[in-house]
Design an enzyme around this catalytic site. Structure first.
Site, PDB file in Angstrom:
ATOM      1  N   PRO A  10      72.834  62.577 105.543  1.00 25.36           N
ATOM      2  CA  PRO A  10      73.353  61.740 106.710  1.00 25.36           C
ATOM      3  C   PRO A  10      72.534  60.752 107.216  1.00 25.36           C
ATOM      4  O   PRO A  10      71.478  60.881 107.487  1.00 25.36           O
ATOM      5  CB  PRO A  10      73.674  62.914 107.621  1.00 25.36           C
ATOM      6  CG  PRO A  10      72.731  64.058 107.428  1.00 25.36           C
ATOM      7  CD  PRO A  10      72.551  63.908 106.011  1.00 25.36           C
ATOM      8  N   ASN A  72      66.803  64.002  99.921  1.00 20.89           N
ATOM      9  CA  ASN A  72      66.442  63.612 101.433  1.00 20.89           C
ATOM     10  C   ASN A  72      67.729  63.918 102.082  1.00 20.89           C
ATOM     11  O   ASN A  72      68.870  63.286 102.043  1.00 20.89           O
ATOM     12  CB  ASN A  72      66.173  62.183 101.419  1.00 20.89           C
ATOM     13  CG  ASN A  72      65.831  61.725 102.861  1.00 20.89           C
ATOM     14  OD1 ASN A  72      65.991  62.664 103.827  1.00 20.89           O
ATOM     15  ND2 ASN A  72      65.142  60.753 103.005  1.00 20.89           N
ATOM     16  N   ALA A  75      68.922  64.877 108.598  1.00 21.99           N
ATOM     17  CA  ALA A  75      68.715  65.956 109.428  1.00 21.99           C
ATOM     18  C   ALA A  75      69.115  67.424 109.159  1.00 21.99           C
ATOM     19  O   ALA A  75      68.670  68.391 109.697  1.00 21.99           O
ATOM     20  CB  ALA A  75      69.567  65.752 110.869  1.00 21.99           C
ATOM     21  N   GLU A  96      61.958  67.625  97.792  1.00 25.26           N
ATOM     22  CA  GLU A  96      62.317  67.086  99.143  1.00 25.26           C
ATOM     23  C   GLU A  96      61.589  65.903  99.357  1.00 25.26           C
ATOM     24  O   GLU A  96      60.427  65.818  99.146  1.00 25.26           O
ATOM     25  CB  GLU A  96      61.949  68.367  99.993  1.00 25.26           C
ATOM     26  CG  GLU A  96      62.458  67.903 101.553  1.00 25.26           C
ATOM     27  CD  GLU A  96      61.936  69.043 102.478  1.00 25.26           C
ATOM     28  OE1 GLU A  96      62.045  68.800 103.545  1.00 25.26           O
ATOM     29  OE2 GLU A  96      61.639  70.083 102.063  1.00 25.26           O
ATOM     30  N   SER A 100      59.967  59.042 106.540  1.00 16.72           N
ATOM     31  CA  SER A 100      59.142  59.040 107.791  1.00 16.72           C
ATOM     32  C   SER A 100      58.304  60.408 107.487  1.00 16.72           C
ATOM     33  O   SER A 100      58.618  61.403 106.959  1.00 16.72           O
ATOM     34  CB  SER A 100      59.661  59.034 109.013  1.00 16.72           C
ATOM     35  OG  SER A 100      60.395  60.192 109.303  1.00 16.72           O
ATOM     36  N   ARG A 105      56.866  63.389 114.290  1.00 17.47           N
ATOM     37  CA  ARG A 105      58.092  62.991 115.050  1.00 17.47           C
ATOM     38  C   ARG A 105      58.681  64.167 115.831  1.00 17.47           C
ATOM     39  O   ARG A 105      57.589  65.130 116.056  1.00 17.47           O
ATOM     40  CB  ARG A 105      59.540  62.658 114.067  1.00 17.47           C
ATOM     41  CG  ARG A 105      58.788  61.535 113.436  1.00 17.47           C
ATOM     42  CD  ARG A 105      60.009  61.130 112.472  1.00 17.47           C
ATOM     43  NE  ARG A 105      61.200  60.783 113.195  1.00 17.47           N
ATOM     44  CZ  ARG A 105      62.364  60.390 112.661  1.00 17.47           C
ATOM     45  NH1 ARG A 105      62.661  60.461 111.386  1.00 17.47           N
ATOM     46  NH2 ARG A 105      63.453  60.127 113.472  1.00 17.47           N
TER      47      ARG A 105
END
Length: 138
Positions: A10, A72, A75, A96, A100, A105
């Site tokens: 997403p 990837n 979320a 995976e 970033s 984060r």
């Protein structure tokens, strides 16, 4: 000839527009064309969906016939037990990838439901993370 696929989850369809301070200014379409040119000796495909079930269906569809998957999941990495289970259910190795550094984060991004079933993880190198993942599969 090796057959690899990059699967993006997403919001990754918005690369080049979305949060350029985190994800950069290049669209994934443009980056993917440069990857195909750089890795001419392999069959490289691309798939993107914002829908969890479509990502799972794609993993099931290709998970026994490709040489590698670069995933990837965006979320969904941090929320989808279903995608983690799909990876555990297939034979094709999965790398995976994150553009970033997810560990720099928000704390919820520090947990991955994909990592326990992935062959490896590449995070934090911008779009180059995809190239590093491809190299790991060759």
């Amino acid at each position: 000839m090796k057959k690899l696929i990059i699967i993006n989850g997403p919001n990754l369809n918005l690369l080049g527009k979305r949060e350029p301070e985190i994800y950069g200014n290049q669209t994934f379409k443009d980056y993917f064309e440069s990857l195909k040119h750089h890795f001419e000796g392999i069959e490289l495909e691309y798939y993107q969906s914002n829908i969890e079930g479509e990502l799972i269906n794609k993993l099931h569809e290709i998970g026994f016939s490709y040489n590698g998957i670069i995933l990837n999941a965006g979320a969904y990495t941090h929320t989808s037990i279903g995608i983690g289970d799909a990876i555990a259910s297939i034979k094709t190795p999965v790398i995976e990838v994150h553009i970033s550094n997810t560990y720099s984060r928000e704390e919820f991004r520090h947990k991955s439901f994909i990592a326990p079933n992935a062959k490896g993880i590449v995070i934090g190198f911008g779009l180059q993370s995809y190239e590093l993942a491809i190299r790991s599969l060759l």
